[in-house]
Write a protein that holds these residues in place. Structure first.
Motif, PDB file in Angstrom:
ATOM      1  N   MET A 128       0.841  -1.173   0.000  1.00 45.44           N
ATOM      2  CA  MET A 128       0.000   0.000   0.000  1.00 45.44           C
ATOM      3  C   MET A 128       0.877   1.224   0.000  1.00 45.44           C
ATOM      4  O   MET A 128       1.739   1.372   0.826  1.00 45.44           O
ATOM      5  CB  MET A 128      -0.943  -0.075   1.175  1.00 45.44           C
ATOM      6  N   SER A 129       0.690   2.077  -0.934  1.00 50.18           N
ATOM      7  CA  SER A 129       1.552   3.237  -1.051  1.00 50.18           C
ATOM      8  C   SER A 129       0.855   4.455  -0.464  1.00 50.18           C
ATOM      9  O   SER A 129      -0.352   4.593  -0.524  1.00 50.18           O
ATOM     10  CB  SER A 129       1.933   3.424  -2.509  1.00 50.18           C
ATOM     11  N   ALA A 130       1.654   5.314   0.124  1.00 48.76           N
ATOM     12  CA  ALA A 130       1.102   6.489   0.792  1.00 48.76           C
ATOM     13  C   ALA A 130       0.716   7.545  -0.227  1.00 48.76           C
ATOM     14  O   ALA A 130       1.332   7.683  -1.268  1.00 48.76           O
ATOM     15  CB  ALA A 130       2.126   7.054   1.762  1.00 48.76           C
ATOM     16  N   ALA A 131      -0.301   8.278   0.110  1.00 43.61           N
ATOM     17  CA  ALA A 131      -0.706   9.400  -0.735  1.00 43.61           C
ATOM     18  C   ALA A 131       0.348  10.485  -0.633  1.00 43.61           C
ATOM     19  O   ALA A 131       1.027  10.624   0.382  1.00 43.61           O
ATOM     20  CB  ALA A 131      -2.067   9.924  -0.269  1.00 43.61           C
ATOM     21  N   ALA A 132       0.508  11.259  -1.698  1.00 40.68           N
ATOM     22  CA  ALA A 132       1.497  12.332  -1.709  1.00 40.68           C
ATOM     23  C   ALA A 132       1.257  13.260  -0.522  1.00 40.68           C
ATOM     24  O   ALA A 132       0.126  13.641  -0.239  1.00 40.68           O
ATOM     25  CB  ALA A 132       1.414  13.109  -3.012  1.00 40.68           C
ATOM     26  N   GLY A 133       2.342  13.572   0.185  1.00 37.32           N
ATOM     27  CA  GLY A 133       2.232  14.493   1.301  1.00 37.32           C
ATOM     28  C   GLY A 133       1.827  13.843   2.614  1.00 37.32           C
ATOM     29  O   GLY A 133       1.821  14.492   3.637  1.00 37.32           O
ATOM     30  N   ARG A 134       1.472  12.597   2.595  1.00 39.37           N
ATOM     31  CA  ARG A 134       1.068  11.896   3.810  1.00 39.37           C
ATOM     32  C   ARG A 134       2.312  11.548   4.625  1.00 39.37           C
ATOM     33  O   ARG A 134       3.314  11.102   4.081  1.00 39.37           O
ATOM     34  CB  ARG A 134       0.309  10.626   3.425  1.00 39.37           C
ATOM     35  N   HIS A 135       2.239  11.730   5.923  1.00 39.78           N
ATOM     36  CA  HIS A 135       3.396  11.470   6.786  1.00 39.78           C
ATOM     37  C   HIS A 135       3.765   9.990   6.763  1.00 39.78           C
ATOM     38  O   HIS A 135       2.901   9.114   6.732  1.00 39.78           O
ATOM     39  CB  HIS A 135       3.094  11.913   8.218  1.00 39.78           C
ATOM     40  N   ALA A 136       5.054   9.714   6.772  1.00 41.95           N
ATOM     41  CA  ALA A 136       5.573   8.352   6.670  1.00 41.95           C
ATOM     42  C   ALA A 136       5.120   7.449   7.820  1.00 41.95           C
ATOM     43  O   ALA A 136       5.075   6.237   7.665  1.00 41.95           O
ATOM     44  CB  ALA A 136       7.093   8.386   6.601  1.00 41.95           C
ATOM     45  N   ARG A 137       4.776   8.005   8.964  1.00 45.06           N
ATOM     46  CA  ARG A 137       4.354   7.148  10.076  1.00 45.06           C
ATOM     47  C   ARG A 137       3.131   6.313   9.717  1.00 45.06           C
ATOM     48  O   ARG A 137       2.912   5.256  10.278  1.00 45.06           O
ATOM     49  CB  ARG A 137       4.106   7.963  11.339  1.00 45.06           C
ATOM     50  N   HIS A 138       2.366   6.756   8.734  1.00 43.38           N
ATOM     51  CA  HIS A 138       1.189   6.002   8.298  1.00 43.38           C
ATOM     52  C   HIS A 138       1.588   4.729   7.551  1.00 43.38           C
ATOM     53  O   HIS A 138       0.764   3.856   7.351  1.00 43.38           O
ATOM     54  CB  HIS A 138       0.273   6.868   7.426  1.00 43.38           C
ATOM     55  N   GLU A 139       2.829   4.663   7.124  1.00 49.24           N
ATOM     56  CA  GLU A 139       3.334   3.485   6.425  1.00 49.24           C
ATOM     57  C   GLU A 139       3.968   2.464   7.363  1.00 49.24           C
ATOM     58  O   GLU A 139       4.341   1.383   6.934  1.00 49.24           O
ATOM     59  CB  GLU A 139       4.357   3.894   5.360  1.00 49.24           C
ATOM     60  N   LEU A 140       4.119   2.813   8.646  1.00 48.59           N
ATOM     61  CA  LEU A 140       4.667   1.859   9.603  1.00 48.59           C
ATOM     62  C   LEU A 140       3.696   0.691   9.739  1.00 48.59           C
ATOM     63  O   LEU A 140       2.491   0.883   9.826  1.00 48.59           O
ATOM     64  CB  LEU A 140       4.899   2.511  10.964  1.00 48.59           C
ATOM     65  N   ASP A 141       4.230  -0.500   9.770  1.00 47.43           N
ATOM     66  CA  ASP A 141       3.431  -1.716   9.860  1.00 47.43           C
ATOM     67  C   ASP A 141       3.269  -2.084  11.334  1.00 47.43           C
ATOM     68  O   ASP A 141       4.248  -2.374  12.016  1.00 47.43           O
ATOM     69  CB  ASP A 141       4.135  -2.836   9.094  1.00 47.43           C
ATOM     70  N   ASP A 142       2.044  -2.066  11.823  1.00 47.21           N
ATOM     71  CA  ASP A 142       1.786  -2.342  13.238  1.00 47.21           C
ATOM     72  C   ASP A 142       2.242  -3.736  13.655  1.00 47.21           C
ATOM     73  O   ASP A 142       2.641  -3.938  14.791  1.00 47.21           O
ATOM     74  CB  ASP A 142       0.303  -2.175  13.572  1.00 47.21           C
ATOM     75  N   VAL A 143       2.197  -4.683  12.748  1.00 45.04           N
ATOM     76  CA  VAL A 143       2.634  -6.043  13.081  1.00 45.04           C
ATOM     77  C   VAL A 143       4.146  -6.067  13.263  1.00 45.04           C
ATOM     78  O   VAL A 143       4.665  -6.634  14.231  1.00 45.04           O
ATOM     79  CB  VAL A 143       2.205  -7.051  11.992  1.00 45.04           C
ATOM     80  N   ILE A 144       4.874  -5.442  12.374  1.00 47.97           N
ATOM     81  CA  ILE A 144       6.332  -5.451  12.420  1.00 47.97           C
ATOM     82  C   ILE A 144       6.873  -4.467  13.459  1.00 47.97           C
ATOM     83  O   ILE A 144       7.929  -4.681  14.030  1.00 47.97           O
ATOM     84  CB  ILE A 144       6.927  -5.129  11.032  1.00 47.97           C
ATOM     85  N   HIS A 145       6.149  -3.418  13.735  1.00 51.10           N
ATOM     86  CA  HIS A 145       6.661  -2.334  14.571  1.00 51.10           C
ATOM     87  C   HIS A 145       6.961  -2.752  16.008  1.00 51.10           C
ATOM     88  O   HIS A 145       7.844  -2.173  16.638  1.00 51.10           O
ATOM     89  CB  HIS A 145       5.693  -1.149  14.548  1.00 51.10           C
ATOM     90  N   ALA A 146       6.278  -3.752  16.528  1.00 50.51           N
ATOM     91  CA  ALA A 146       6.552  -4.216  17.889  1.00 50.51           C
ATOM     92  C   ALA A 146       8.027  -4.636  17.965  1.00 50.51           C
ATOM     93  O   ALA A 146       8.516  -5.344  17.085  1.00 50.51           O
ATOM     94  CB  ALA A 146       5.640  -5.380  18.239  1.00 50.51           C
ATOM     95  N   PRO A 147       8.750  -4.202  18.988  1.00 49.32           N
ATOM     96  CA  PRO A 147      10.204  -4.412  19.031  1.00 49.32           C
ATOM     97  C   PRO A 147      10.667  -5.856  18.829  1.00 49.32           C
ATOM     98  O   PRO A 147      11.614  -6.087  18.068  1.00 49.32           O
ATOM     99  CB  PRO A 147      10.600  -3.888  20.415  1.00 49.32           C
TER     100      PRO A 147
END
Length: 108
Positions: free
Chosen positions: A1-20
């Motif tokens: 899923m690609s982010a819309a132009a101008g959308r902050h990159a944090r929206h591209e963080l994957d909640d499944v992978i983000h857990a340490p």
């Protein structure tokens, strides 16, 4: 899923992978075809039960494949990243880089 132009990159963080711990597991698997459970456990520095639980979550998301077999008479489990897992990891790293570089835009 690609982010819309101008959308902050944090929206591209994957909640499944983000857990340490899950991030550490995926990172440990990123440069190998597969790794034995014990090797991943030791690399990530977690207990068997923690690795098992977090690997199951990654498998449920379709990011990790678990393969069970034997070495001699001893049961073993190997973990590997799926194509979806590798793609998700790449997107996640890209978003982290964009945030760290201060651009904030996912398409930067």
């Amino acid at each position: 899923m690609s982010a819309a132009a101008g959308r902050h990159a944090r929206h591209e963080l994957d909640d499944v992978i983000h857990a340490p711990v899950r991030f550490s597991i995926v990172a440990a698997l990123a440069d190998v075809d597969e790794a034995e459970f014990a090797a991943v456990r030791d690399a990530v520095e977690v207990s068997d039960s923690v690795l098992s639980k977090q690997a199951a979550r990654l498998e449920e998301a379709g990011y990790v494949k678990l393969r069970k077999g034997y070495v001699g008479k001893r049961p073993r489990t190997w973990l590997s990243l799926t194509r979806d897992g590798r793609d998700a990891y790449g997107r996640h790293l890209g978003a982290l880089r964009a945030i760290a570089e201060g651009s904030g835009a996912a398409d930067a």
